[in-house]
Design a protein around this motif. Structure first.
Motif, PDB file in Angstrom:
ATOM      1  N   LEU A 318     -14.367  12.497  26.224  1.00 35.84           N
ATOM      2  CA  LEU A 318     -14.868  13.609  27.033  1.00 35.84           C
ATOM      3  C   LEU A 318     -14.139  13.680  28.374  1.00 35.84           C
ATOM      4  N   GLU A 319     -13.802  12.500  28.906  1.00 38.77           N
ATOM      5  CA  GLU A 319     -13.053  12.449  30.167  1.00 38.77           C
ATOM      6  C   GLU A 319     -11.635  13.004  29.980  1.00 38.77           C
ATOM      7  N   VAL A 320     -10.965  12.531  28.924  1.00 40.30           N
ATOM      8  CA  VAL A 320      -9.591  12.972  28.668  1.00 40.30           C
ATOM      9  C   VAL A 320      -9.541  14.462  28.364  1.00 40.30           C
ATOM     10  N   ARG A 321     -10.524  14.946  27.606  1.00 41.03           N
ATOM     11  CA  ARG A 321     -10.566  16.356  27.213  1.00 41.03           C
ATOM     12  C   ARG A 321     -11.187  17.251  28.285  1.00 41.03           C
ATOM     13  N   GLN A 322     -11.605  16.608  29.401  1.00 39.43           N
ATOM     14  CA  GLN A 322     -12.088  17.311  30.593  1.00 39.43           C
ATOM     15  C   GLN A 322     -13.344  18.157  30.308  1.00 39.43           C
ATOM     16  N   TRP A 323     -14.293  17.492  29.661  1.00 32.71           N
ATOM     17  CA  TRP A 323     -15.613  18.099  29.470  1.00 32.71           C
ATOM     18  C   TRP A 323     -16.507  17.646  30.628  1.00 32.71           C
ATOM     19  N   ASP A 324     -17.103  18.564  31.316  1.00 40.18           N
ATOM     20  CA  ASP A 324     -17.971  18.267  32.459  1.00 40.18           C
ATOM     21  C   ASP A 324     -19.420  18.430  31.999  1.00 40.18           C
ATOM     22  N   LEU A 325     -20.049  17.313  31.618  1.00 41.24           N
ATOM     23  CA  LEU A 325     -21.413  17.363  31.102  1.00 41.24           C
ATOM     24  C   LEU A 325     -22.428  16.932  32.170  1.00 41.24           C
TER      25      LEU A 325
END
Length: 325
Positions: A318-325
């Motif tokens: 999620l960090e690498v794919r830049q998901w801001d949850l």
């Protein structure tokens, strides 16, 4: 052990070529076959295919010796990649011989041989090589057909190169240190490519088996599956462990890699709403409703909890794919 008809042997080759990313078409449908193969990157090859069943030599042969029996004299032709192959159905492997060692010699060399141990090694470990007289015999699983064909000259190079090529007998141990010992650059590239495919093939088999050959996002099977890395393969922290893998159909693999969907540490499947909005604004939102309807709410997990996606891998992804949850 079954002896396949010629058209069945051709089918084995065509299936292996497709699996390796080539688009084959048969230009000459009688043996020896002429096949035109187009690579994904639009390279075009013409392959002259000589192929026979690889069978035991009979009572007058050594108990551990198998062979192909030439019914056509192999002839290397200019402008064609000439393959001299046997198929051993029980082991599920191809065997390749150097056409230069048998070129036009049917009257004097009516067969070509391989040891049973070489067939077994290829069945068990994907690739195996055997020194025989003045040539090197290569046995390999169908997934490696393209790599064999592209590395043909190097793989069958003289016996003096056997020490380098023997790395292919232990693909699970090939690393940068071992590759650095290969002095010939062409051979090094060939070995590196085959070792890379071996790791990818092993990862794929392990992940798909863990997920029951079913897409974790929609449940489809139908032989349309890929093994996707949760942390992208070229990102720091990625690995080929099953916990860093997930089985996805072709559509959802591409959607995952293009950041249209993801999943969180609770295994909830997420849709990238800003990305969806961008697609609608560009007039590319068709099929959105069907796409959403096909997605499960949660990842369809493996039967064995030990194979579940790892929490640290999910967080890193999620960090690498830049998901801001």
């Amino acid at each position: 052990m079954a002896n396949l008809r010629k058209e069945q042997l051709l089918g084995k080759v065509l299936d292996a070529m497709r699996e390796g990313g080539w688009l084959p078409s048969v230009l000459e449908g009688t043996h020896p076959y002429l096949i035109q193969a187009v690579h994904q990157e639009h390279f075009v090859f013409r392959i002259r295919l000589y192929i026979w069943n690889c069978t035991h030599g009979g009572t007058n042969r050594a108990a551990d010796e198998y062979r192909i029996q030439f019914t056509d004299a192999p002839v290397a032709r200019w402008g064609e990649l000439t393959l001299v192959l046997g198929w051993h159905d029980e082991a599920g492997v191809f065997v390749g011989w150097d056409v230069a060692a048998h070129d036009g010699r049917t009257a004097y060399s009516s067969s070509a041989q391989v040891k049973e141990s070489t067939l077994q090694a290829a069945h068990d470990r994907a690739f195996a090589m055997q020194e025989k007289g003045n040539e090197i015999v290569v046995a390999f699983q169908p997934a490696f057909f393209v790599d064999y064909a592209l590395g043909l000259t190097s793989l069958h190079q003289s016996v003096g190169a056997y020490g380098d090529q023997a790395l292919l007998n232990q693909l699970d141990q090939v690393d940068d240190t071992a590759l650095a010992q290969v002095r010939d650059e062409t051979r090094r590239v060939v070995i590196q490519q085959i070792a890379r495919r071996y790791r990818a093939s092993h990862f794929r088999g392990t992940v798909l088996s863990a997920y029951g050959h079913r897409c974790a996002f929609c449940g489809i099977q139908l032989g349309l599956l890929d093994a996707a890395h949760i942390v992208p393969v070229f990102s720091p922290g990625s690995s080929d462990e099953v916990n860093n893998g997930i089985a996805l159909c072709k559509t959802h693999h591409h959607a995952y890699d293009s950041n249209l969907v993801a999943f969180d540490v609770d295994y909830r499947i997420l849709v990238n709403e800003p990305r969806m909005t961008q697609l609608w604004q560009r007039g590319e939102g068709g099929g959105t409703q069907e796409f959403r309807a096909a997605l499960s709410q949660y990842v369809i997990l493996p039967a064995d909890p030990r194979n579940y996606p790892g929490r640290l891998y999910i967080e890193r992804s999620l960090e690498v794919r830049q998901w801001d949850l």
